[in-house]
Scaffold this motif. Structure first.
Motif, PDB file in Angstrom:
ATOM      1  N   HIS A   7      -6.329   9.268  -1.909  1.00 30.97           N
ATOM      2  CA  HIS A   7      -5.144   8.357  -1.479  1.00 30.97           C
ATOM      3  C   HIS A   7      -5.374   7.672  -0.052  1.00 30.97           C
ATOM      4  CE1 HIS A   7      -1.096   7.446  -1.865  1.00 30.97           C
ATOM      5  NE2 HIS A   7      -0.750   7.642  -0.791  1.00 30.97           N
ATOM      6  N   ALA A   8      -4.660   6.388  -0.111  1.00 32.85           N
ATOM      7  CA  ALA A   8      -4.944   5.492   0.939  1.00 32.85           C
ATOM      8  C   ALA A   8      -6.328   5.104   1.366  1.00 32.85           C
ATOM      9  CB  ALA A   8      -4.181   5.967   2.350  1.00 32.85           C
ATOM     10  N   PHE A   9      -7.242   5.038   0.317  1.00 32.59           N
ATOM     11  CA  PHE A   9      -8.549   5.039   0.819  1.00 32.59           C
ATOM     12  C   PHE A   9      -8.967   3.621   1.388  1.00 32.59           C
ATOM     13  CE2 PHE A   9      -8.368   3.444  -3.700  1.00 32.59           C
ATOM     14  CZ  PHE A   9      -8.584   2.144  -3.809  1.00 32.59           C
ATOM     15  N   HIS A  10      -8.075   2.722   1.173  1.00 29.96           N
ATOM     16  CA  HIS A  10      -8.180   1.519   1.860  1.00 29.96           C
ATOM     17  C   HIS A  10      -8.016   1.325   3.474  1.00 29.96           C
ATOM     18  CE1 HIS A  10      -7.641  -3.008   3.181  1.00 29.96           C
ATOM     19  NE2 HIS A  10      -8.478  -2.993   2.394  1.00 29.96           N
ATOM     20  N   ASN A  11      -7.097   2.253   3.816  1.00 28.87           N
ATOM     21  CA  ASN A  11      -6.716   2.187   5.312  1.00 28.87           C
ATOM     22  C   ASN A  11      -7.724   2.704   6.180  1.00 28.87           C
ATOM     23  OD1 ASN A  11      -5.340   2.640   7.725  1.00 28.87           O
ATOM     24  ND2 ASN A  11      -3.621   3.351   6.940  1.00 28.87           N
ATOM     25  N   PHE A  33       0.898  -1.114  -0.034  1.00 29.86           N
ATOM     26  CA  PHE A  33      -0.035  -0.056  -0.140  1.00 29.86           C
ATOM     27  C   PHE A  33       0.875   1.291   0.272  1.00 29.86           C
ATOM     28  CE2 PHE A  33      -2.373  -3.322   2.270  1.00 29.86           C
ATOM     29  CZ  PHE A  33      -3.833  -3.147   1.498  1.00 29.86           C
ATOM     30  N   CYS A  34       0.512   2.208  -0.758  1.00 27.01           N
ATOM     31  CA  CYS A  34       1.329   3.409  -0.850  1.00 27.01           C
ATOM     32  C   CYS A  34       2.516   3.207  -1.236  1.00 27.01           C
ATOM     33  CB  CYS A  34       1.008   4.379   0.582  1.00 27.01           C
ATOM     34  SG  CYS A  34      -0.844   4.574   0.850  1.00 27.01           S
ATOM     35  N   PHE A  39      -8.455   9.574   5.316  1.00 25.08           N
ATOM     36  CA  PHE A  39      -8.108   8.918   4.128  1.00 25.08           C
ATOM     37  C   PHE A  39      -9.112   8.035   3.797  1.00 25.08           C
ATOM     38  CE2 PHE A  39      -3.504  10.133   4.711  1.00 25.08           C
ATOM     39  CZ  PHE A  39      -3.378  11.059   3.762  1.00 25.08           C
ATOM     40  N   HIS A  40      -9.591   7.022   4.630  1.00 28.73           N
ATOM     41  CA  HIS A  40     -10.545   6.031   4.532  1.00 28.73           C
ATOM     42  C   HIS A  40     -11.858   6.253   3.766  1.00 28.73           C
ATOM     43  CE1 HIS A  40     -13.090   2.350   5.824  1.00 28.73           C
ATOM     44  NE2 HIS A  40     -12.534   2.069   5.052  1.00 28.73           N
ATOM     45  N   GLN A  41     -12.010   5.423   2.679  1.00 27.57           N
ATOM     46  CA  GLN A  41     -13.177   5.699   2.031  1.00 27.57           C
ATOM     47  C   GLN A  41     -13.714   4.257   2.033  1.00 27.57           C
ATOM     48  OE1 GLN A  41     -11.217   8.153  -1.003  1.00 27.57           O
ATOM     49  NE2 GLN A  41     -13.489   8.817  -1.232  1.00 27.57           N
ATOM     50  N   PRO A  42     -14.920   3.809   2.684  1.00 25.03           N
ATOM     51  CA  PRO A  42     -15.251   2.587   2.839  1.00 25.03           C
ATOM     52  C   PRO A  42     -15.648   1.823   1.419  1.00 25.03           C
ATOM     53  CG  PRO A  42     -16.134   3.481   4.619  1.00 25.03           C
ATOM     54  CD  PRO A  42     -15.577   4.710   3.678  1.00 25.03           C
ATOM     55  N   GLU A  43     -16.406   2.656   0.658  1.00 27.53           N
ATOM     56  CA  GLU A  43     -16.870   1.929  -0.704  1.00 27.53           C
ATOM     57  C   GLU A  43     -15.769   1.750  -1.679  1.00 27.53           C
ATOM     58  OE1 GLU A  43     -20.104   4.259  -2.119  1.00 27.53           O
ATOM     59  OE2 GLU A  43     -21.584   3.662  -0.263  1.00 27.53           O
ATOM     60  N   PRO A  44     -15.049   2.708  -2.108  1.00 29.14           N
ATOM     61  CA  PRO A  44     -13.942   2.310  -2.806  1.00 29.14           C
ATOM     62  C   PRO A  44     -13.210   1.022  -2.282  1.00 29.14           C
ATOM     63  CG  PRO A  44     -14.106   4.531  -2.565  1.00 29.14           C
ATOM     64  CD  PRO A  44     -14.936   4.101  -1.596  1.00 29.14           C
ATOM     65  N   ALA A  45     -12.952   1.145  -0.891  1.00 28.89           N
ATOM     66  CA  ALA A  45     -12.090   0.092  -0.192  1.00 28.89           C
ATOM     67  C   ALA A  45     -12.626  -1.409  -0.460  1.00 28.89           C
ATOM     68  CB  ALA A  45     -11.879   0.275   1.166  1.00 28.89           C
ATOM     69  N   ALA A  46     -14.030  -1.335  -0.175  1.00 26.16           N
ATOM     70  CA  ALA A  46     -14.631  -2.649  -0.338  1.00 26.16           C
ATOM     71  C   ALA A  46     -14.346  -3.154  -1.691  1.00 26.16           C
ATOM     72  CB  ALA A  46     -16.008  -2.561   0.150  1.00 26.16           C
ATOM     73  N   GLN A  63      -1.751  -6.606 -10.523  1.00 28.24           N
ATOM     74  CA  GLN A  63      -2.861  -5.903 -10.246  1.00 28.24           C
ATOM     75  C   GLN A  63      -2.722  -4.319  -9.653  1.00 28.24           C
ATOM     76  OE1 GLN A  63      -6.251  -6.755  -7.241  1.00 28.24           O
ATOM     77  NE2 GLN A  63      -7.411  -7.330  -9.129  1.00 28.24           N
ATOM     78  N   PHE A  64      -2.974  -3.522 -10.304  1.00 29.15           N
ATOM     79  CA  PHE A  64      -2.806  -2.076  -9.878  1.00 29.15           C
ATOM     80  C   PHE A  64      -4.153  -1.443  -9.263  1.00 29.15           C
ATOM     81  CE2 PHE A  64       0.864  -2.023 -13.006  1.00 29.15           C
ATOM     82  CZ  PHE A  64       1.724  -1.773 -11.920  1.00 29.15           C
ATOM     83  N   HIS A  65      -4.017  -1.039  -8.196  1.00 28.82           N
ATOM     84  CA  HIS A  65      -5.150  -0.226  -7.784  1.00 28.82           C
ATOM     85  C   HIS A  65      -4.797   1.271  -7.514  1.00 28.82           C
ATOM     86  CE1 HIS A  65      -7.789  -3.573  -6.910  1.00 28.82           C
ATOM     87  NE2 HIS A  65      -6.634  -4.110  -6.566  1.00 28.82           N
ATOM     88  N   PHE A  66      -5.829   2.338  -8.140  1.00 27.60           N
ATOM     89  CA  PHE A  66      -5.461   3.779  -7.974  1.00 27.60           C
ATOM     90  C   PHE A  66      -6.899   4.299  -7.691  1.00 27.60           C
ATOM     91  CE2 PHE A  66      -1.997   2.715 -10.666  1.00 27.60           C
ATOM     92  CZ  PHE A  66      -0.561   3.294 -10.033  1.00 27.60           C
ATOM     93  N   GLY A  67      -6.721   5.470  -6.935  1.00 27.75           N
ATOM     94  CA  GLY A  67      -7.732   6.302  -6.791  1.00 27.75           C
ATOM     95  C   GLY A  67      -7.780   7.298  -7.884  1.00 27.75           C
ATOM     96  N   GLY A  68      -9.172   7.414  -8.233  1.00 29.67           N
ATOM     97  CA  GLY A  68      -9.229   8.474  -9.585  1.00 29.67           C
ATOM     98  C   GLY A  68      -9.252   9.884  -9.147  1.00 29.67           C
ATOM     99  N   SER A  69      -9.469  10.173  -7.646  1.00 27.15           N
ATOM    100  CA  SER A  69      -9.298  11.426  -7.058  1.00 27.15           C
ATOM    101  C   SER A  69      -8.225  11.699  -5.824  1.00 27.15           C
ATOM    102  CB  SER A  69     -10.720  11.728  -6.217  1.00 27.15           C
ATOM    103  OG  SER A  69     -11.894  11.492  -7.410  1.00 27.15           O
ATOM    104  N   ASP A  70      -7.205  11.101  -6.412  1.00 29.22           N
ATOM    105  CA  ASP A  70      -5.983  11.135  -5.233  1.00 29.22           C
ATOM    106  C   ASP A  70      -5.195  12.483  -5.538  1.00 29.22           C
ATOM    107  OD1 ASP A  70      -3.676  10.573  -4.055  1.00 29.22           O
ATOM    108  OD2 ASP A  70      -3.832   8.529  -4.644  1.00 29.22           O
ATOM    109  N   PRO A  71      -5.124  13.234  -4.514  1.00 28.74           N
ATOM    110  CA  PRO A  71      -4.426  14.198  -4.622  1.00 28.74           C
ATOM    111  C   PRO A  71      -2.820  14.314  -4.791  1.00 28.74           C
ATOM    112  CG  PRO A  71      -5.154  14.122  -2.368  1.00 28.74           C
ATOM    113  CD  PRO A  71      -5.742  13.025  -3.052  1.00 28.74           C
ATOM    114  N   TYR A  72      -2.161  13.197  -4.370  1.00 25.20           N
ATOM    115  CA  TYR A  72      -0.977  12.548  -4.235  1.00 25.20           C
ATOM    116  C   TYR A  72      -0.392  12.320  -5.658  1.00 25.20           C
ATOM    117  CZ  TYR A  72      -1.310  13.475   0.437  1.00 25.20           C
ATOM    118  OH  TYR A  72      -1.212  14.161   1.856  1.00 25.20           O
TER     119      TYR A  72
END
Length: 233
Positions: free
Chosen positions: A200-204, A120-121, A210-217, A162-171
């Protein structure tokens, strides 16, 4: 599930690498590579989840050369401190340490069928760089900020990735993610998933900032399916 302490010895010294075993007592190995907050409660939770899936999980102390067993707090001050600690981390040396960790993990009697890596990260970048250096069964990289600048390494990676990214990641700007999408398009061993609503770090789940439950799931469901296919227990 059980856990124990292990250590890995390299030329410069020895670093800690706790191990989690599945209920079955054996399975494929999974190298779990930390964020900048170290091998803290979040990484422990993920390790336990992976062990519950049937993997023998190892989480090496990536920062042992600069701040042994560092664990940061998930708040603004902790973020500043973690960034400072990570700024003293040498990536190339870290990749070599991780390669030694893979060898150690692969040599454990409980590891029965290959070794994968998930990070992660910072760990997402390191898992990708590690895949270009050593033989792995599968790699999952969550929002590795160093990936877009290292796309030249893709031809050196033979294992499924397998790559995972957030589309709204400021970093990691969306245009940088798009470069990864373009580079992996058509590669049979690589898949990429972008959670457009993810930062960023939506799974944490232990980092409220940072955490976002829906993208993380969604991302974790994709991770489990990918691992079940490419590094089955």
């Amino acid at each position: 599930m059980s856990a124990r302490a292990e250590s890995v010895t390299v030329e410069a010294g020895t670093f800690d690498m706790p191990i989690w075993l599945p209920e079955s007592g054996s399975g494929p190995g999974m190298l779990l590579i930390q964020e900048i907050w170290g091998v803290g409660p979040y990484i422990v939770e993920v390790a336990e989840e992976l062990a519950a899936l049937g993997y023998v999980v190892a989480a090496p102390d990536l920062f042992w050369r600069v701040e042994p067993n560092y664990v940061g707090t998930h708040d603004e001050e902790g973020l500043k401190q973690a960034i400072e600690v990570s700024s003293r981390f040498e990536v190339e040396t870290g990749v070599a340490d991780l390669a030694a960790a893979v060898d150690h993990l692969a040599g454990l009697p409980e590891v029965s069928a290959g070794v994968g890596a998930l990070g992660f990260c910072l760990g997402g970048t390191m898992a990708y760089l590690l895949a270009a250096r050593t033989t792995l069964g599968a790699v999952v990289s969550f929002y590795g900020s160093g990936v877009p600048d290292s796309l030249n390494l893709l031809p050196d990676i033979d294992c499924p990735v397998q790559f995972h990214f957030g589309g709204s990641d400021p970093y990691i700007p969306r245009e940088q993610v798009a470069l990864v999408e373009q580079a992996v398009s058509g590669l049979p061993n690589v898949e990429i998933h972008v959670q457009e609503d993810g930062g960023h770090a939506f799974h944490n789940r232990l980092a409220p900032m940072f955490h976002q439950p829906e993208p993380a799931a969604r991302a974790w469901a994709l991770t489990e399916a990918f691992l079940a296919k490419n590094l089955p227990v």
